[in-house]
Every structure is written in structure tokens, then in C-alpha cells.
Scaffold this motif. Sequence first.
Motif, PDB file in Angstrom:
ATOM      1  N   GLU A 148       0.831  -1.209   0.000  1.00  0.00           N
ATOM      2  CA  GLU A 148       0.000   0.000   0.000  1.00  0.00           C
ATOM      3  C   GLU A 148       0.865   1.258   0.000  1.00  0.00           C
ATOM      4  O   GLU A 148       0.584   2.223  -0.716  1.00  0.00           O
ATOM      5  CB  GLU A 148      -0.926  -0.017   1.219  1.00  0.00           C
ATOM      6  N   ARG A 149       1.919   1.252   0.804  1.00  0.00           N
ATOM      7  CA  ARG A 149       2.802   2.422   0.870  1.00  0.00           C
ATOM      8  C   ARG A 149       3.495   2.646  -0.475  1.00  0.00           C
ATOM      9  O   ARG A 149       3.660   3.778  -0.921  1.00  0.00           O
ATOM     10  CB  ARG A 149       3.827   2.214   1.985  1.00  0.00           C
ATOM     11  N   LEU A 152       1.001   4.243  -2.876  1.00  0.00           N
ATOM     12  CA  LEU A 152       0.776   5.656  -2.570  1.00  0.00           C
ATOM     13  C   LEU A 152       1.966   6.508  -3.005  1.00  0.00           C
ATOM     14  O   LEU A 152       1.798   7.609  -3.540  1.00  0.00           O
ATOM     15  CB  LEU A 152       0.515   5.830  -1.073  1.00  0.00           C
ATOM     16  N   TYR A 223       0.568  11.947   0.007  1.00  0.00           N
ATOM     17  CA  TYR A 223      -0.414  11.700  -1.048  1.00  0.00           C
ATOM     18  C   TYR A 223      -1.833  11.658  -0.485  1.00  0.00           C
ATOM     19  O   TYR A 223      -2.780  12.160  -1.094  1.00  0.00           O
ATOM     20  CB  TYR A 223      -0.098  10.390  -1.773  1.00  0.00           C
ATOM     21  N   LEU A 224      -1.971  11.061   0.698  1.00  0.00           N
ATOM     22  CA  LEU A 224      -3.296  10.946   1.307  1.00  0.00           C
ATOM     23  C   LEU A 224      -3.789  12.263   1.889  1.00  0.00           C
ATOM     24  O   LEU A 224      -4.991  12.468   2.061  1.00  0.00           O
ATOM     25  CB  LEU A 224      -3.261   9.902   2.433  1.00  0.00           C
ATOM     26  N   HIS A 225      -2.867  13.172   2.185  1.00  0.00           N
ATOM     27  CA  HIS A 225      -3.190  14.349   2.991  1.00  0.00           C
ATOM     28  C   HIS A 225      -4.302  15.204   2.395  1.00  0.00           C
ATOM     29  O   HIS A 225      -5.245  15.582   3.084  1.00  0.00           O
ATOM     30  CB  HIS A 225      -1.938  15.205   3.178  1.00  0.00           C
ATOM     31  N   VAL A 228      -7.837  13.600   2.482  1.00  0.00           N
ATOM     32  CA  VAL A 228      -8.309  13.506   3.862  1.00  0.00           C
ATOM     33  C   VAL A 228      -8.658  14.882   4.400  1.00  0.00           C
ATOM     34  O   VAL A 228      -9.671  15.076   5.073  1.00  0.00           O
ATOM     35  CB  VAL A 228      -7.235  12.831   4.746  1.00  0.00           C
ATOM     36  N   ARG A 378     -10.773   9.809   7.815  1.00  0.00           N
ATOM     37  CA  ARG A 378      -9.411   9.492   7.379  1.00  0.00           C
ATOM     38  C   ARG A 378      -9.299   8.030   6.968  1.00  0.00           C
ATOM     39  O   ARG A 378      -8.715   7.705   5.934  1.00  0.00           O
ATOM     40  CB  ARG A 378      -8.409   9.805   8.495  1.00  0.00           C
ATOM     41  N   THR A 381     -11.336   7.373   3.698  1.00  0.00           N
ATOM     42  CA  THR A 381     -10.672   7.949   2.527  1.00  0.00           C
ATOM     43  C   THR A 381      -9.431   7.146   2.159  1.00  0.00           C
ATOM     44  O   THR A 381      -9.177   6.868   0.982  1.00  0.00           O
ATOM     45  CB  THR A 381     -10.284   9.412   2.797  1.00  0.00           C
ATOM     46  N   THR A 382      -8.659   6.765   3.171  1.00  0.00           N
ATOM     47  CA  THR A 382      -7.461   5.961   2.923  1.00  0.00           C
ATOM     48  C   THR A 382      -7.827   4.641   2.264  1.00  0.00           C
ATOM     49  O   THR A 382      -7.212   4.228   1.272  1.00  0.00           O
ATOM     50  CB  THR A 382      -6.719   5.703   4.246  1.00  0.00           C
ATOM     51  N   VAL A 385      -8.888   5.291  -1.412  1.00  0.00           N
ATOM     52  CA  VAL A 385      -7.766   5.623  -2.297  1.00  0.00           C
ATOM     53  C   VAL A 385      -6.955   4.375  -2.617  1.00  0.00           C
ATOM     54  O   VAL A 385      -6.607   4.114  -3.778  1.00  0.00           O
ATOM     55  CB  VAL A 385      -6.870   6.697  -1.649  1.00  0.00           C
ATOM     56  N   ILE A 386      -6.651   3.586  -1.593  1.00  0.00           N
ATOM     57  CA  ILE A 386      -5.851   2.380  -1.805  1.00  0.00           C
ATOM     58  C   ILE A 386      -6.603   1.385  -2.685  1.00  0.00           C
ATOM     59  O   ILE A 386      -6.021   0.754  -3.574  1.00  0.00           O
ATOM     60  CB  ILE A 386      -5.470   1.753  -0.453  1.00  0.00           C
TER      61      ILE A 386
END
Length: 400
Positions: A148-149, A152, A223-225, A228, A378, A381-382, A385-386
Amino acid sequence: MTASRRFIVICLLPVFSLGCEALRKSPNVRNPVVGPPPIRQSYVEVDPVGKAQYADASADAGEILTVSAESTELTEDSIVATVNAEPIIASDILAPYAKGFREAEAEMRVKAAKADQFSEEEINEAIAAQLQKIKKDLIRKDLDKHIERKLLTQALKNSMKPERLEAMEGAIDQVWQGELEKIQAKAGVSSRYELEPKLKEEQGMSLNELKDMFRRQQMAMAYLHTGVETVEKSIGRAEIVRYYEDHLDDYTLTRRARWQQIVILFSKAGGRDAALDQLRVVVDQLQSGTPFAEVAQKHSHGPRAERGGQWNWTEPGALSNDTWEQAIFNLPVGGVSDVIEDKSSFRLIRVSERDEGGTRSLTEVQDEIRDILAEEARKATTDEVIADLMKSASIETRIH
């Protein structure tokens, strides 16, 4: 090694973590554009330097292809997965466990030596096999979050122009310098040259490994910021009120009190008359201003006399004696009851603190609710996205 000479060593591996602050400012990135996935490929064998031969195999994007590598020895440079053709190597996952591996091996050697029935070769073989199993189990456990990391990080790089990406990496490096200073201070050293051996000894990681891990985490978070942050800003009063009304029981407090007691038992005082004489001494001391707790420690026969007769929060209905409960919930805070006599004792009760209960107002809890909703947003959304990135990704794993 023969079956009769095999042995199993059970060990616990400490898990290390480094708390780092999130990147203060993240770039305003648009939705991920990962691009078309590469042709699906599978490795014929593990290649420590990453120059593996490829077999002609393909699969649809979004699927995870697992390639068996159970018979191959796992090394630090073994490729355990690829994400859109970028490798994840074993050391990316296992570095935080390095100290644990050393401690586990030392413990296994001590146990083997005590058994005193195995040759050095047999011991080395058994320990190597056990460590291989432990490492593969850890990779299986942690691989998903590394995939996942990686997704992203790739999405972040694909969504930014080179100059902005370079600026963001520079910002991450600045944050890292701040974290490095904290790590040095905690370790009691003044330079990275002093820190390096200490870090290796205490956490089993080099400074470069720690920095690489930090950068990967920060780029994924960056990327997630934006997504979120947008969701968090959309949390309005209507959502807060709805959550409050749906969870009203969570904000309703039961009436409760903390209290003290002094107990004079007839059996320990030498009878009722002797207990009455002792009670008079207790009352005189309280009336003269001696603290209740001090008198309880000196004279009480109750089970918590050493603690000043103090009992923790008690709710209505929790006690078996209605007279005690009436005193606890009707006396003013700081007030002492009249003497309560039963067939075996005299008792005095003092209320040290009371919470009258009731429902906390929305004004009191709205910030707390906002934090709860933000955390839920959060996570949602995470996950979203993933999931989207996984749909278009080409992923291969070599550990299963």
C-alpha cells in the motif's frame, strides 16, 4: 538433520516503532494517475541484485499474482514483491526486526547448548531454518502495508511535476533533520557518527535504513493528505449533531461517588462497650480537626484502613447496605455521617467526591465528536484511495 534430532525453539521478537511527526505541509495533489500497468511478469528465481530472468506470463491489472518461493532461501536482498514493476525487498520489511533476530538467535543457541546433544552443524542448521520461518512469517504479516505504501508513493510521484516532487522531497528531508535531532537527543549523542553504532545496537537498523523508512512513510502520507483534509473540512455541525444524538448513551454519566469509612469491629475492639470507647476517641479526633484519612489509618478495622478508608467510584445499587448508600448519596461532599451501627460494628462514612451524573451537553463534547468523525473519515478515505490504486496496479508477491 535426522527427525530425532530436530528441535523447535520458540522465541518472541520485539517490535520496534519510531514515532515521527507527520509532514507539516503537503502539496496539493490531484487524483492519482498511475498510468497503464506493465505486462504481468513472474520471476523464475530470486535474484539478490534484482536482475532476475522473467518468464512469459501475464494477468489482468488489479489482480495479485503470487509466485511460490518457499524452497528458496530468503536473504536481505530477496525480492518479496513487485508493485508496478518496482521491487519490495526483504530488508525493507525486516529491518526494524534486526535486533530481535539477533536476540532470538542468541536465545536459541543458549537453549541448544543446554540440551547438549547436538553438533554445531546441527545447531546452525536448525537455527537458520527457524529464523527463515520467522522472517517469512513476518513478511507475510507486514507485506500488505508495504505494498500500500509503495502504491501511494508511486501515485504521488506520478501526480506531480518533477520540480514540485523535488521540492517536496526537500521538505521531507528538512522534517527528517528535525526528527534526527530528536533521535540524537534521546540517544544521548551529539552527532550522527555517534548515533550510527548506537542505533544499530539498540534497534538493529542503520541510519540510512531509518531515513528511507521515514521518507516512504511521509510520501505515502503526503499523497493521502489532501483528500483527507478535504473530507475533514466537510464535517459540519449537522454531522456532529447527528452523531451526538445517535450516541447519546455514550455521553450520559451515571451518578457516582467516592467515599471513605472508619469501621470499629466489636470483635477486634474486645466487645461492643470497648468498641464504643474507641469510637468516642475517633469522634473526638475528627471534631478536633484531625483529617478523616489519618484517623482511619490509625483506628479503622476496615479493609482499606491503610488507604485512609478510601473507596473508589461507587454507583447507586452497587452496595449491599441501603443505609451506607443513603449516606453516600445524600450527605454533602466533605460531610461525615452519624454513627451507623449494625450487629458487628460501628461505622462512620465521609463523602470525598460526588458526580451527580446527567448528560454532557453538545457544547462540551462537540470537539471530541469532530475528532471521532475526522478519524473515521481518514480511514474511509485511505481505504478508498488504496482500493482505487489496487484496481489498476500490477502486483506480484513471492511470499504466501
